[in-house]
Design an enzyme around this catalytic site. Sequence first.
Site, PDB file in Angstrom:
ATOM      1  NE  ARG A  95       3.400   1.781  -7.531  1.00 27.28           N
ATOM      2  CZ  ARG A  95       2.518   2.547  -6.880  1.00 27.28           C
ATOM      3  NH1 ARG A  95       1.299   2.096  -6.644  1.00 27.28           N
ATOM      4  NH2 ARG A  95       2.841   3.749  -6.471  1.00 27.28           N
TER       5      ARG A  95
ATOM      6  CG  ASN B 186       3.422   2.403  -0.449  1.00 27.82           C
ATOM      7  OD1 ASN B 186       3.782   2.222  -1.607  1.00 27.82           O
ATOM      8  ND2 ASN B 186       4.162   2.041   0.599  1.00 27.82           N
TER       9      ASN B 186
END
Length: 319
Positions: A63, A95
């Site tokens: 990711r 994030n």
Amino acid sequence: MAGSNGFAYILLAMVVVSISANSSDALTTNFYSKVCPKALQTIKKVVTAAVTREPRMGASLLRLHFHDCFVNGCDASVLLDSTSSIDGEKGAFSNVNSVRGFDVVDRIKAAVDKVCGPQVVSCADILAVAARDSVVQLGGGSWKVELGRRDSTTASRTAANNALPGPGSSLQSLKANFRSVGLNEKDLVVLSGGHTIGVSKCSNFKSRIYTETNIDPLFARNLRLTCPRTGGDNRLGPLDTSSTRFDTQYFKDLVRRRGVLHSDQVLFNGGSTDALVRRYSTNAAAFAADFGKSMIKMGRIKVLQGRSGQIRKNCRRKN
């Protein structure tokens, strides 16, 4: 006539020089073969240890590479901490309190610098290789990673907020998002298959399991046991039913209306991507091959090369 030939020769020489310069800047799979032959095996050793200790880390490292490349290119900007002059991407909506694995990247950087010397292997290349090695460690196919990226000296939380697709994204917005970085509909489907590993917070799919209709009822009820209607937003649910194995279960789940995220299930909901999802659900070899191709393609997004950027001494801050 002699003057004309001389001018033609000069033009030809300029073209050759130009081609050579462009060629020398191209990413290549053997970039470190002479400057540090042990670079890739050193990265693999650290990744293997980290993923063996915590299988979820494989998805986290994969990711990181995704979230790096989609924001101003594959330049390791996602790794930069915020400073007085940098509004780091770690604080972006997709994030914050979500992306992880930074400590593993630090360990990789220390290991390769010990073997190769400082400022030889870029943080951006570390992310690309670690993503591949994570997939392989969890049972997925391999591909030859193109290398030679350099690291950015800045980051942008605003750019990350605008560029990274959210868990509630529609198929139309996902296509537009991928198209904006040069990736097509096939890349969208195959790279979404990266969700065959890893977990997601309840807050990312709570709306789906309580309000959406294109979901298997039993599947929704089971997820509600983990994610109550109120509270529990930070609890974790697996993104597919074999979340520590890189396989085709993600696509099989979509066909059965068991996609965890809204942005997953839209790939199989009567639209143009249904056929690809169905194909990958029954053809593991095709998925493995296409995933590698799309990862290579993604890894080329707006890379810094030549004299652009730098090779960071510390992946968390610019030199």
